[in-house]
Design a protein around this motif. Sequence first.
Motif, PDB file in Angstrom:
ATOM      1  N   SER A  18      28.047  39.785  40.016  1.00  0.00           N
ATOM      2  CA  SER A  18      28.596  38.989  41.045  1.00  0.00           C
ATOM      3  C   SER A  18      29.005  37.704  40.053  1.00  0.00           C
ATOM      4  CB  SER A  18      27.573  38.391  41.801  1.00  0.00           C
ATOM      5  OG  SER A  18      27.114  39.384  42.942  1.00  0.00           O
ATOM      6  N   ARG A  19      30.023  37.202  40.548  1.00  0.00           N
ATOM      7  CA  ARG A  19      30.674  36.006  39.818  1.00  0.00           C
ATOM      8  C   ARG A  19      29.745  34.721  39.748  1.00  0.00           C
ATOM      9  NH1 ARG A  19      36.998  35.295  41.180  1.00  0.00           N
ATOM     10  NH2 ARG A  19      36.451  33.547  39.742  1.00  0.00           N
ATOM     11  N   ARG A  20      29.857  33.809  38.909  1.00  0.00           N
ATOM     12  CA  ARG A  20      29.441  32.566  38.712  1.00  0.00           C
ATOM     13  C   ARG A  20      29.598  31.727  40.119  1.00  0.00           C
ATOM     14  NH1 ARG A  20      30.487  29.244  33.475  1.00  0.00           N
ATOM     15  NH2 ARG A  20      32.394  30.028  34.029  1.00  0.00           N
ATOM     16  N   LYS A  21      30.834  31.895  40.390  1.00  0.00           N
ATOM     17  CA  LYS A  21      31.195  31.047  41.699  1.00  0.00           C
ATOM     18  C   LYS A  21      30.537  31.594  42.853  1.00  0.00           C
ATOM     19  CE  LYS A  21      35.354  28.979  43.779  1.00  0.00           C
ATOM     20  NZ  LYS A  21      36.852  29.054  43.589  1.00  0.00           N
ATOM     21  N   GLU A  22      30.475  32.962  43.159  1.00  0.00           N
ATOM     22  CA  GLU A  22      29.854  33.491  44.263  1.00  0.00           C
ATOM     23  C   GLU A  22      28.540  33.016  44.493  1.00  0.00           C
ATOM     24  OE1 GLU A  22      28.782  37.860  46.088  1.00  0.00           O
ATOM     25  OE2 GLU A  22      30.052  37.704  44.221  1.00  0.00           O
ATOM     26  N   TYR A  23      27.701  32.959  43.126  1.00  0.00           N
ATOM     27  CA  TYR A  23      26.376  32.621  43.086  1.00  0.00           C
ATOM     28  C   TYR A  23      26.129  31.036  43.463  1.00  0.00           C
ATOM     29  CZ  TYR A  23      21.735  31.657  41.750  1.00  0.00           C
ATOM     30  OH  TYR A  23      20.461  31.219  41.744  1.00  0.00           O
ATOM     31  N   TRP A  24      27.072  30.140  42.830  1.00  0.00           N
ATOM     32  CA  TRP A  24      26.617  28.810  43.337  1.00  0.00           C
ATOM     33  C   TRP A  24      27.196  28.192  44.480  1.00  0.00           C
ATOM     34  CZ3 TRP A  24      23.077  26.582  40.620  1.00  0.00           C
ATOM     35  CH2 TRP A  24      22.767  27.029  39.309  1.00  0.00           C
ATOM     36  N   MET A  25      28.346  28.986  45.093  1.00  0.00           N
ATOM     37  CA  MET A  25      28.784  28.480  46.251  1.00  0.00           C
ATOM     38  C   MET A  25      28.092  28.883  47.222  1.00  0.00           C
ATOM     39  SD  MET A  25      31.404  26.800  45.748  1.00  0.00           S
ATOM     40  CE  MET A  25      32.070  26.524  47.396  1.00  0.00           C
ATOM     41  N   PHE A  26      27.321  30.177  47.240  1.00  0.00           N
ATOM     42  CA  PHE A  26      26.261  30.515  48.178  1.00  0.00           C
ATOM     43  C   PHE A  26      25.264  29.596  48.154  1.00  0.00           C
ATOM     44  CE2 PHE A  26      22.322  32.730  49.316  1.00  0.00           C
ATOM     45  CZ  PHE A  26      22.740  33.144  50.291  1.00  0.00           C
ATOM     46  N   LEU A  70      21.764  38.441  45.232  1.00  0.00           N
ATOM     47  CA  LEU A  70      22.822  37.849  44.374  1.00  0.00           C
ATOM     48  C   LEU A  70      22.295  37.417  43.109  1.00  0.00           C
ATOM     49  CD1 LEU A  70      25.705  36.799  44.485  1.00  0.00           C
ATOM     50  CD2 LEU A  70      24.792  34.707  45.720  1.00  0.00           C
ATOM     51  N   LEU A  71      21.208  36.898  43.177  1.00  0.00           N
ATOM     52  CA  LEU A  71      20.469  36.504  41.816  1.00  0.00           C
ATOM     53  C   LEU A  71      20.418  37.671  40.666  1.00  0.00           C
ATOM     54  CD1 LEU A  71      18.911  34.642  39.900  1.00  0.00           C
ATOM     55  CD2 LEU A  71      16.781  35.454  41.088  1.00  0.00           C
ATOM     56  N   LEU A  75      22.673  37.922  37.246  1.00  0.00           N
ATOM     57  CA  LEU A  75      21.993  38.152  35.888  1.00  0.00           C
ATOM     58  C   LEU A  75      22.794  39.511  35.355  1.00  0.00           C
ATOM     59  CD1 LEU A  75      18.378  37.512  36.681  1.00  0.00           C
ATOM     60  CD2 LEU A  75      19.825  36.118  35.405  1.00  0.00           C
ATOM     61  N   HIS A  76      22.902  40.504  36.079  1.00  0.00           N
ATOM     62  CA  HIS A  76      23.572  41.649  35.577  1.00  0.00           C
ATOM     63  C   HIS A  76      25.148  41.041  35.075  1.00  0.00           C
ATOM     64  CE1 HIS A  76      21.595  44.727  38.341  1.00  0.00           C
ATOM     65  NE2 HIS A  76      20.812  44.349  37.356  1.00  0.00           N
ATOM     66  N   ASP A  77      25.658  40.300  35.734  1.00  0.00           N
ATOM     67  CA  ASP A  77      27.213  39.845  35.137  1.00  0.00           C
ATOM     68  C   ASP A  77      26.967  39.180  33.794  1.00  0.00           C
ATOM     69  OD1 ASP A  77      29.780  39.393  35.814  1.00  0.00           O
ATOM     70  OD2 ASP A  77      29.414  37.160  35.876  1.00  0.00           O
ATOM     71  N   VAL A  78      25.900  38.543  33.581  1.00  0.00           N
ATOM     72  CA  VAL A  78      25.626  38.064  32.283  1.00  0.00           C
ATOM     73  C   VAL A  78      24.967  39.074  30.973  1.00  0.00           C
ATOM     74  CG1 VAL A  78      25.889  35.630  32.757  1.00  0.00           C
ATOM     75  CG2 VAL A  78      23.910  36.808  32.777  1.00  0.00           C
ATOM     76  N   PRO A 115      32.013  47.076  36.263  1.00  0.00           N
ATOM     77  CA  PRO A 115      33.191  46.100  35.926  1.00  0.00           C
ATOM     78  C   PRO A 115      33.144  44.535  36.016  1.00  0.00           C
ATOM     79  CG  PRO A 115      33.755  47.298  37.703  1.00  0.00           C
ATOM     80  CD  PRO A 115      32.211  47.862  37.545  1.00  0.00           C
ATOM     81  N   ASN A 116      33.697  43.815  35.046  1.00  0.00           N
ATOM     82  CA  ASN A 116      33.802  42.465  35.332  1.00  0.00           C
ATOM     83  C   ASN A 116      34.328  41.837  36.634  1.00  0.00           C
ATOM     84  OD1 ASN A 116      33.990  39.657  35.221  1.00  0.00           O
ATOM     85  ND2 ASN A 116      34.720  39.623  32.976  1.00  0.00           N
ATOM     86  N   PRO A 117      33.794  41.510  37.550  1.00  0.00           N
ATOM     87  CA  PRO A 117      34.218  40.957  38.940  1.00  0.00           C
ATOM     88  C   PRO A 117      35.534  40.058  38.767  1.00  0.00           C
ATOM     89  CG  PRO A 117      32.198  39.933  38.569  1.00  0.00           C
ATOM     90  CD  PRO A 117      32.226  40.939  37.208  1.00  0.00           C
ATOM     91  N   LYS A 118      35.695  39.252  37.690  1.00  0.00           N
ATOM     92  CA  LYS A 118      36.763  38.529  37.683  1.00  0.00           C
ATOM     93  C   LYS A 118      37.862  39.161  37.360  1.00  0.00           C
ATOM     94  CE  LYS A 118      34.577  34.065  35.684  1.00  0.00           C
ATOM     95  NZ  LYS A 118      34.486  33.604  34.410  1.00  0.00           N
ATOM     96  N   GLU A 119      37.955  40.244  36.445  1.00  0.00           N
ATOM     97  CA  GLU A 119      39.074  41.040  36.213  1.00  0.00           C
ATOM     98  C   GLU A 119      39.167  42.009  37.739  1.00  0.00           C
ATOM     99  OE1 GLU A 119      37.748  42.915  32.888  1.00  0.00           O
ATOM    100  OE2 GLU A 119      37.742  41.043  31.376  1.00  0.00           O
ATOM    101  N   GLU A 120      38.064  42.436  38.105  1.00  0.00           N
ATOM    102  CA  GLU A 120      38.212  43.503  39.186  1.00  0.00           C
ATOM    103  C   GLU A 120      39.012  42.696  40.592  1.00  0.00           C
ATOM    104  OE1 GLU A 120      34.960  44.881  41.774  1.00  0.00           O
ATOM    105  OE2 GLU A 120      35.172  46.382  40.336  1.00  0.00           O
ATOM    106  N   GLN A 121      38.663  41.301  40.625  1.00  0.00           N
ATOM    107  CA  GLN A 121      38.940  40.782  42.056  1.00  0.00           C
ATOM    108  C   GLN A 121      40.213  40.060  41.797  1.00  0.00           C
ATOM    109  OE1 GLN A 121      35.670  38.665  43.543  1.00  0.00           O
ATOM    110  NE2 GLN A 121      34.648  40.534  43.956  1.00  0.00           N
ATOM    111  N   GLY A 122      40.525  39.625  40.365  1.00  0.00           N
ATOM    112  CA  GLY A 122      41.631  38.662  40.328  1.00  0.00           C
ATOM    113  C   GLY A 122      41.318  37.409  40.990  1.00  0.00           C
TER     114      GLY A 122
END
Length: 133
Positions: A18-26, A70-71, A75-78, A115-122
């Motif tokens: 999960s992206r950083r933005k998804e975590y912090w906005m939640f 989400l947490l 952590l998986h994302d980093v 895969p990196n969610p930023k690259e996957e989701q645009g």
Amino acid sequence: MNWYLMAFKKYAEFKGRSRRKEYWMFGLISAIISILIGMLDSLLGLSNELGSGVMGMLYSLFVFVPSLALLVRRLHDVGKSGWMMFIALIPLIGVIWLIVLLATDSQPGTNQYGPNPKEEQGMGMGEHLVTDQ
């Protein structure tokens, strides 16, 4: 609001990233909702002497599993295991370390968790790019 709802669409999904933005906005939207529910509990007289109210406790139960999932995905994302959340049990230093991990940018490309969610989701929220392979 889409970032908040995305956590519920992936309710108990502990795999992936999960992206950083998804975590912090939640976290931000959840905190705002908690404050509003706390004020409503106080106005209706549903809070106890410790300040917690019935609706606040129900909301906490409602968001517990999505928050935990989400947490772990964050952590998986980093590039860290979801078990790294327990680093927060180390007094003071652990919480700071966990916040640093949660604020760290995504690992580029695919890692062992997907895969990196930023690259996957645009640039869209939750939209997947269609690629011909």
